[in-house]
Enzyme design. Structure first.
Site, mmCIF file in Angstrom:
data_model
loop_
_atom_site.group_PDB
_atom_site.id
_atom_site.type_symbol
_atom_site.label_atom_id
_atom_site.label_comp_id
_atom_site.label_asym_id
_atom_site.label_seq_id
_atom_site.Cartn_x
_atom_site.Cartn_y
_atom_site.Cartn_z
ATOM 1 N N GLU A 1 0.629 3.836 1.872
ATOM 2 C CA GLU A 1 0.987 4.311 3.211
ATOM 3 C C GLU A 1 2.290 3.697 3.686
ATOM 4 O O GLU A 1 3.154 4.357 4.255
ATOM 5 C CB GLU A 1 -0.112 3.948 4.236
ATOM 6 C CG GLU A 1 -1.437 4.610 4.008
ATOM 7 C CD GLU A 1 -2.375 3.802 3.123
ATOM 8 O OE1 GLU A 1 -1.912 3.224 2.116
ATOM 9 O OE2 GLU A 1 -3.566 3.771 3.429
ATOM 10 N N CYS B 1 0.833 -1.209 0.000
ATOM 11 C CA CYS B 1 0.000 0.000 0.000
ATOM 12 C C CYS B 1 0.870 1.263 0.000
ATOM 13 O O CYS B 1 2.010 1.256 0.489
ATOM 14 C CB CYS B 1 -0.860 0.045 1.253
ATOM 15 S SG CYS B 1 -2.069 -1.258 1.370
HETATM 16 N N1 THU Z 1 -4.332 0.346 -1.125
HETATM 17 C C1 THU Z 1 -3.496 1.296 -0.615
HETATM 18 O O1 THU Z 1 -2.476 1.658 -1.221
HETATM 19 N N2 THU Z 1 -3.813 1.836 0.580
HETATM 20 C C2 THU Z 1 -4.923 1.526 1.299
HETATM 21 O O2 THU Z 1 -5.118 2.058 2.370
HETATM 22 C C3 THU Z 1 -5.886 0.562 0.782
HETATM 23 C C4 THU Z 1 -5.511 -0.124 -0.469
HETATM 24 C C5 THU Z 1 -3.993 -0.210 -2.426
HETATM 25 C C6 THU Z 1 -3.643 -1.670 -2.438
HETATM 26 C C7 THU Z 1 -3.938 -2.035 -3.862
HETATM 27 O O3 THU Z 1 -2.806 -1.709 -4.666
HETATM 28 C C8 THU Z 1 -5.067 -1.108 -4.265
HETATM 29 O O4 THU Z 1 -5.109 -0.098 -3.282
HETATM 30 C C9 THU Z 1 -6.414 -1.779 -4.366
HETATM 31 O O5 THU Z 1 -6.716 -2.473 -3.221
#
Ligand code: THU
Length: 158
Positions: free
Chosen positions: A75, A73
């Site tokens: 974050e 993710c």
């Molecule tokens: N994702 C994030 O980068 N941060 C979040 O808080 C939730 C999900 C990303 C993971 C994945 O690459 C995409 O969003 C779809 O789930």
């Protein structure tokens, strides 16, 4: 037996409301980090911007992989990059934003469980609350500490 309710204090801003300029910059950086996202599978571009105590802002975008669980993710990309570049400098805030095909998403994006746990560890490491700004084009929500998003979180005391 004892029953109790946990109350989560959330501050909500309209998108045209003025926040402190450092937080405006942080949210802008989170939107700009959406362009650093590599999301060929979900097409969901997430950007995160971490604010350090020295005023520096470090950005990251979500990074996906054909072996899906290897993806990470936005974050944690931003947080771990900040912690490895500046291991002695506390993190004071993070902003998260998302877009699809270059258009900002309406709803705020909330950090997943793994990211909440990683942010909790960072709060404990530096003994400093981390403000979390969750941005959407219709509203921005903020909590003063990751503990508000991960109450009763795992802590390890010997
Ligand atoms: N994702 C994030 O980068 N941060 C979040 O808080 C939730 C999900 C990303 C993971 C994945 O690459 C995409 O969003 C779809 O789930």
């Amino acid at each position: 037996m004892n029953r109790f309710n946990l109350i989560i204090p959330v501050t909500e801003y309209s998108p045209d409301e003025e926040l402190d300029s450092i937080y405006m910059d942080l949210i802008k950086a989170a939107y700009s980090a959406c362009s650093a996202s590599y999301a060929p599978f979900s097409k969901f571009n997430v950007g995160a911007a971490v604010l350090l105590e020295n005023g520096e802002i470090i950005e990251g975008g979500n990074q996906e992989n054909t072996a899906y669980p290897s993806g990470i993710c936005a974050e944690r990309v931003a947080l771990f990059y900040a912690n490895s570049r500046c291991p002695e400098t506390p993190v004071t805030a993070i902003a998260i934003a998302s877009s699809v095909s270059g258009i900002p998403c309406r709803k705020p994006v909330y950090p997943c469980g793994l990211c909440r746990q990683s942010l909790l560890q960072c709060e404990q490491r530096f003994r400093k609350n981390i403000r979390v700004f969750m941005a959407g084009s219709e509203k921005i929500q903020m909590v003063e500490s990751i503990k508000d998003l991960l109450p009763l979180g795992f802590e390890f005391e010997i």
